[in-house]
Design a protein around this motif. Structure first.
Motif, PDB file in Angstrom:
ATOM      1  N   ILE A 198     -45.073  10.631  48.009  1.00  0.00           N
ATOM      2  CA  ILE A 198     -44.829   9.361  47.323  1.00  0.00           C
ATOM      3  C   ILE A 198     -46.109   8.819  46.707  1.00  0.00           C
ATOM      4  O   ILE A 198     -46.135   8.389  45.543  1.00  0.00           O
ATOM      5  N   VAL A 199     -47.188   8.867  47.448  1.00  0.00           N
ATOM      6  CA  VAL A 199     -48.448   8.315  46.943  1.00  0.00           C
ATOM      7  C   VAL A 199     -48.989   9.151  45.788  1.00  0.00           C
ATOM      8  O   VAL A 199     -49.483   8.613  44.793  1.00  0.00           O
ATOM      9  N   LEU A 200     -48.870  10.485  45.887  1.00  0.00           N
ATOM     10  CA  LEU A 200     -49.380  11.363  44.838  1.00  0.00           C
ATOM     11  C   LEU A 200     -48.373  11.638  43.738  1.00  0.00           C
ATOM     12  O   LEU A 200     -48.734  12.220  42.715  1.00  0.00           O
ATOM     13  N   ALA A 201     -47.091  11.202  43.941  1.00  0.00           N
ATOM     14  CA  ALA A 201     -46.018  11.423  42.946  1.00  0.00           C
ATOM     15  C   ALA A 201     -45.939  12.890  42.561  1.00  0.00           C
ATOM     16  O   ALA A 201     -45.983  13.258  41.377  1.00  0.00           O
ATOM     17  N   CYS A 202     -45.799  13.752  43.547  1.00  0.00           N
ATOM     18  CA  CYS A 202     -45.766  15.183  43.292  1.00  0.00           C
ATOM     19  C   CYS A 202     -44.628  15.818  44.083  1.00  0.00           C
ATOM     20  O   CYS A 202     -43.958  15.163  44.887  1.00  0.00           O
ATOM     21  N   ASP A 203     -44.432  17.101  43.838  1.00  0.00           N
ATOM     22  CA  ASP A 203     -43.437  17.926  44.536  1.00  0.00           C
ATOM     23  C   ASP A 203     -42.038  17.296  44.473  1.00  0.00           C
ATOM     24  O   ASP A 203     -41.438  16.950  45.505  1.00  0.00           O
ATOM     25  N   PRO A 204     -41.465  17.146  43.253  1.00  0.00           N
ATOM     26  CA  PRO A 204     -40.118  16.539  43.162  1.00  0.00           C
ATOM     27  C   PRO A 204     -39.009  17.444  43.684  1.00  0.00           C
ATOM     28  O   PRO A 204     -37.907  16.973  43.934  1.00  0.00           O
ATOM     29  N   ASN A 205     -39.307  18.734  43.851  1.00  0.00           N
ATOM     30  CA  ASN A 205     -38.268  19.651  44.326  1.00  0.00           C
ATOM     31  C   ASN A 205     -38.025  19.539  45.825  1.00  0.00           C
ATOM     32  O   ASN A 205     -37.009  20.017  46.319  1.00  0.00           O
ATOM     33  N   ASP A 206     -38.974  18.941  46.566  1.00  0.00           N
ATOM     34  CA  ASP A 206     -38.798  18.761  48.006  1.00  0.00           C
ATOM     35  C   ASP A 206     -37.949  17.507  48.231  1.00  0.00           C
ATOM     36  O   ASP A 206     -38.378  16.386  47.963  1.00  0.00           O
ATOM     37  N   SER A 207     -36.731  17.684  48.699  1.00  0.00           N
ATOM     38  CA  SER A 207     -35.805  16.556  48.881  1.00  0.00           C
ATOM     39  C   SER A 207     -36.002  15.832  50.203  1.00  0.00           C
ATOM     40  O   SER A 207     -35.333  14.824  50.440  1.00  0.00           O
ATOM     41  N   HIS A 208     -36.887  16.333  51.087  1.00  0.00           N
ATOM     42  CA  HIS A 208     -37.149  15.700  52.380  1.00  0.00           C
ATOM     43  C   HIS A 208     -35.836  15.397  53.121  1.00  0.00           C
ATOM     44  O   HIS A 208     -35.499  14.246  53.403  1.00  0.00           O
ATOM     45  N   PRO A 209     -35.068  16.403  53.454  1.00  0.00           N
ATOM     46  CA  PRO A 209     -33.742  16.160  54.046  1.00  0.00           C
ATOM     47  C   PRO A 209     -33.794  15.470  55.403  1.00  0.00           C
ATOM     48  O   PRO A 209     -32.836  14.831  55.820  1.00  0.00           O
ATOM     49  N   GLU A 210     -34.934  15.599  56.132  1.00  0.00           N
ATOM     50  CA  GLU A 210     -35.012  14.957  57.452  1.00  0.00           C
ATOM     51  C   GLU A 210     -34.990  13.441  57.353  1.00  0.00           C
ATOM     52  O   GLU A 210     -34.590  12.743  58.296  1.00  0.00           O
ATOM     53  N   LEU A 211     -35.391  12.891  56.178  1.00  0.00           N
ATOM     54  CA  LEU A 211     -35.486  11.438  56.025  1.00  0.00           C
ATOM     55  C   LEU A 211     -34.353  10.851  55.201  1.00  0.00           C
ATOM     56  O   LEU A 211     -34.201   9.626  55.154  1.00  0.00           O
ATOM     57  N   MET A 212     -33.575  11.694  54.548  1.00  0.00           N
ATOM     58  CA  MET A 212     -32.527  11.181  53.653  1.00  0.00           C
ATOM     59  C   MET A 212     -31.258  10.911  54.451  1.00  0.00           C
ATOM     60  O   MET A 212     -30.485  11.828  54.761  1.00  0.00           O
ATOM     61  N   ARG A 213     -31.078   9.655  54.817  1.00  0.00           N
ATOM     62  CA  ARG A 213     -29.894   9.270  55.593  1.00  0.00           C
ATOM     63  C   ARG A 213     -28.813   8.630  54.729  1.00  0.00           C
ATOM     64  O   ARG A 213     -27.715   8.383  55.222  1.00  0.00           O
ATOM     65  N   SER A 214     -29.101   8.324  53.464  1.00  0.00           N
ATOM     66  CA  SER A 214     -28.121   7.707  52.576  1.00  0.00           C
ATOM     67  C   SER A 214     -28.533   7.977  51.136  1.00  0.00           C
ATOM     68  O   SER A 214     -29.630   8.486  50.855  1.00  0.00           O
ATOM     69  N   ILE A 215     -27.635   7.641  50.237  1.00  0.00           N
ATOM     70  CA  ILE A 215     -27.936   7.779  48.808  1.00  0.00           C
ATOM     71  C   ILE A 215     -29.075   6.847  48.417  1.00  0.00           C
ATOM     72  O   ILE A 215     -29.895   7.179  47.544  1.00  0.00           O
ATOM     73  N   ASP A 216     -29.146   5.698  49.059  1.00  0.00           N
ATOM     74  CA  ASP A 216     -30.228   4.758  48.747  1.00  0.00           C
ATOM     75  C   ASP A 216     -31.591   5.380  49.035  1.00  0.00           C
ATOM     76  O   ASP A 216     -32.530   5.224  48.243  1.00  0.00           O
TER      77      ASP A 216
END
Length: 824
Positions: free
Chosen positions: A387-405
């Motif tokens: 987030i801070v470096l605004a990089c790696d958009p292909n990594d969806s971080h599934p462990e943290l995605m609990r909702s569409i928001d």
């Protein structure tokens, strides 16, 4: 019986079965007979009993089945129904043979088709006849019993109640009526010149207070949050402005961060003991309490880095960023004393510095991320760096995605503008995120059919207002919300509209950045208002007033065009009075009241609208309604032209109640009163035609009533027909200067004039002259002189019919000549 007698009987039977043949005698034992029987039985059962029975049946009738089978095998339908063999061009005999067989086959095929059609037609006629009889029997069975059949049964009347002031039927439901009231109030404030309210805020408040639907209220809340930007001008394209302005991205992130803080507060309130909430109510303490709740179990800390006293560092930093507070994240990172380079970069981002040292630190941290953190076991630390470096958009971080928001906030957090992109590293742009949501994932991924509000929010938060509104407009339940969202955004100059009002509901221009679309607001409002414009005309006109700034391809105001279509389809007296008001008693060209009077501007008024509707009705040949509209518009010249055209068709007919001729008589009375005031507004030629046709109407009225003297006076005053042969040329010359409407009535005028002359002739010949049509003048003349004068008049009429340079109907000439001959 002894053995001797048995032997004698056997010999006798043997002698009886002996045959005088040369065939050797076969003697078989019982076992041989049994074996032969079994073989015969097997052979019969193998061929089948059906063939055996067929042989027996046909054989009993004298039919030789083997010979019949041979004859059937020799038969072939190839010569009659198979395609003909091709022949060479020089084979005349073969060509003629093929043509003959083709002709025979075509006759057979045509006959077969006609027989099939005839049978089909007869079959359906019989079916329909039987259905009709069945329906008649059913209807007869439904007839109720007569009262005399049941004398003891008394009928009870059901009382009905009607409101004292019944309201008219409306096709608007409760939600649509609430929306319509807001539109009326908004238009009134605009017409009066007062400050107009923000429609997005007004509708959002209405949804919150009056709609019993939290999902609809949430959709309006999203739109309200996204619309809080600097007011735009109508000269700026909303699509291009939205793609280049960072405010929309910031508003979407702020909305998602606000909702997440609400969610964290709910979690803490449900676990107050574990949260151990205290201190100043800010994001720093809120995140600390939230992390204390969700990481209370030791196993939940597995894989996390920099854990101190049971509090993991990177979840604290991540949730601080997720709540939109960079200061809280910097404070947590500063307290831990780890990652000084990341702390320095976050501090610079918080202060908004853009010096070269920031770029150097970003480069070092990106290198560290690619080398080490790309395979980090702490998902929170990896997400913070991304987030801070605004990089790696292909990594969806599934462990943290609990909702569409969460997913949407993360994508919005790593966006980079086109001017800030680092082309050495793959990064996500605003248009790339929009394409990801609309094209790659689409409606199926979000299950949009069942979760329409969710899909709308995702599109709206990514700045795709047009696609979101078009999606809502597909379903009848959400269409009112979609229409008013589009109206509210258009009034704020935030809705992208196509160049042409004839475009589809959702379209795109060649120079638009993909995947942005444009919404045809004109088509959307017209589709919505068409459903209730007949039952709720006033509300429909209020919606059409919102289209006053749009122009069609031919330059016509869209509002006037919509109202014109409404009046063309419903041009009755009630609708005209509702829209234009009633005629002023003092001024016949002034109408007071009417709905459209509220929308009067410098560009148009109800009189210009009436003229526009009248032109459209005239193009559709609805002349009677066009006359009404032209009279309202004050276009006397156009009114007289249409009246003359209609009078030429019915002026010669006798007046009947309710006929067009009687209706035109009422119109001419109004026109006569109007021409007394505004005769100068009409062309001379049109005025002459109208005057002559009006007098001809009186002429034919006198003619059908038998008032021949008054009718003849009208003709002599207008010099339309000659009194003698010397006046024929003058009348023909005068007729050439007349309008086509007068010439169209000429055959009927000549016939009526000839009938008048003939009736006078019959009257004079059968009387002594006292009953003449011409009063005292005829009394002083000799009877023969009067008859001669009438013959001269009849001759002049036939001469004129032959002299006019127009094609007269043959029946007219025959009738004129016949009556003239009867006078000799």
């Amino acid at each position: 019986m002894d053995l001797v007698e048995l032997l004698q009987q056997a010999q006798r039977l043997t002698n009886e079965t002996k045959m005088d043949t040369e065939m050797p005698r076969v003697e078989r034992t019982m076992s041989q007979v049994l074996q032969a029987t079994q073989e015969l039985h097997a052979r019969v059962t193998q061929t089948g009993t059906n063939d055996l029975q067929a042989h027996i049946l046909l054989g009993s009738k004298g039919v030789d089945l083997p010979k019949l089978t041979q004859k059937l095998e020799t038969l072939s339908a190839r010569q009659s129904f198979e395609p003909l063999d091709p022949v060479a061009d020089t084979d005349v005999q073969g060509y003629l043979k093929n043509e003959r067989e083709n002709a025979i086959l075509s006759v057979i095929d045509e006959t077969n088709r006609s027989i099939f059609d005839s049978v089909e037609r007869i079959k359906w006629s019989r079916v329909y006849g039987e259905w009709g009889e069945e329906k008649e029997a059913l209807l007869n069975a439904l007839v109720g019993p007569r009262q005399q059949d049941f004398p003891d049964v008394q009928r009870q009347m059901v009382p009905t109640a009607m409101a004292d002031e019944p309201s008219p039927f409306s096709r608007l439901n409760n939600i649509q009526q609430l929306y319509a009231k807001q539109i009326v109030a908004y238009n009134e404030s605009h017409i009066q010149g007062s400050q107009r309210a923000n429609l997005v805020s007004a509708f959002a408040q209405l949804a919150q207070e009056s709609f019993d639907d939290s999902l609809v209220a949430e959709m309006w809340d999203v739109l309200k949050y996204m619309a809080v930007v600097t007011p735009l001008s109508r000269n700026i394209d909303p699509i291009k402005s939205r793609q280049t302005a960072p405010q929309f991205i910031q508003q979407a992130r702020a909305y998602l961060e606000r909702r997440y803080k609400i969610y964290m507060n709910k979690v803490i309130e449900q676990n107050l003991v574990l949260a151990r909430r205290g201190g100043i109510p800010n994001v720093y303490n809120l995140v600390g309490s939230y992390v204390g709740v969700i990481f209370q179990q030791p196993q939940s800390l597995y894989g996390l880095h920099d854990v101190s006293n049971g509090r993991p560092l990177w979840p604290l930093v991540y949730f601080s960023l997720r709540s939109g507070d960079m200061g809280a994240a910097v404070k947590y990172l500063k307290e831990s004393g780890t990652c000084p380079e990341l702390l320095k970069l976050m501090t610079l981002q918080k202060l908004g510095d853009t010096d070269t040292s920031k770029a150097k630190i970003e480069g070092q941290l990106k290198l560290e991320y690619n080398n080490k953190l790309h395979v980090c076991t702490d998902p929170y630390k990896k997400a913070v760096y991304g987030i801070v470096l605004a990089c790696d958009p292909n990594d969806s971080h599934p462990e943290l995605m609990r909702s569409i928001d969460d997913f949407l906030w993360l994508q919005l957090s790593i966006l980079r503008g086109q001017d800030k992109r680092d082309y050495n590293i793959e990064q996500l742009t605003y248009s790339g995120l929009q394409s990801l949501i609309l094209d790659k994932y689409g409606e199926n991924y979000f299950n949009a059919r069942e979760k329409a509000p969710l899909y709308f929010q995702v599109l709206a938060l990514t700045g795709q207002f047009e696609a979101a509104i078009e999606f809502l407009a597909r379903t009848e339940a959400n269409r009112p919300h979609a229409v008013h969202m589009a109206i509210a955004l258009n009034e704020l100059c935030m809705l992208g509209a196509p160049r042409s009002v004839k475009q589809p509901l959702l379209s795109s221009e060649p120079d638009d950045p993909p995947p942005m679309k444009r919404l045809n607001l004109v088509r959307l409002i017209v589709m919505y208002a068409k459903c209730f414009e007949q039952s709720d005309t006033e509300q429909a006109l209020q919606y059409y007033y919102l289209l006053r700034h749009f122009k069609s391809e031919d330059g016509i105001n869209v509002m006037l065009s919509c109202v014109c279509d409404l009046l063309v389809e419903n041009c009755d007296d009630k609708m005209l009075e509702l829209v234009f008001g009633v005629e002023d008693e003092c001024n016949s060209f002034r109408f007071t009241g009417g709905i459209f009077a509220e929308f009067h501007t410098m560009d148009y008024d109800k009189y210009s609208l009436a003229g526009m509707v009248g032109d459209e009705l005239a193009r559709r040949s609805n002349y009677e309604s066009a006359i009404k509209l032209y009279f309202i518009a004050g276009h006397l010249d156009k009114t007289l032209r249409l009246v003359c055209s209609l009078l030429s068709q019915v002026v010669h007919q006798p007046s009947r109640p309710g006929s067009m001729r009687e209706r035109l008589c009422n119109v001419t009375k109004r026109l006569d009163a109007a021409l007394a005031e505004r005769k100068t507004d009409v062309e001379a030629q049109v005025m002459v035609s109208y005057t002559v046709l009006s007098q001809l109407m009186d002429f034919f009225d006198f003619y059908h009533e038998g008032e021949y003297r008054l009718a003849s006076e009208i003709l002599s005053n207008n010099r339309l027909i000659p009194a003698n042969s010397s006046e024929v040329d003058e009348c023909v010359t005068n007729l050439k200067r007349m309008a086509p409407e007068i010439i169209k009535v000429l055959p009927d005028i000549l016939l009526a004039a000839m009938d008048i002359v003939y009736e006078e002739y019959v009257s004079q010949r059968g009387s002594t002259g006292s009953g003449s049509l011409y009063g005292d003048e005829s009394k002083s003349e000799n009877k023969e002189a009067v008859l001669r004068h009438l013959r001269i008049r009849a001759k002049a009429l036939t001469n004129m019919a032959a002299s006019v340079p127009y094609r007269m109907p043959s029946t007219t000439n025959q009738r004129l000549v016949q009556l003239e001959i009867l006078m000799h």
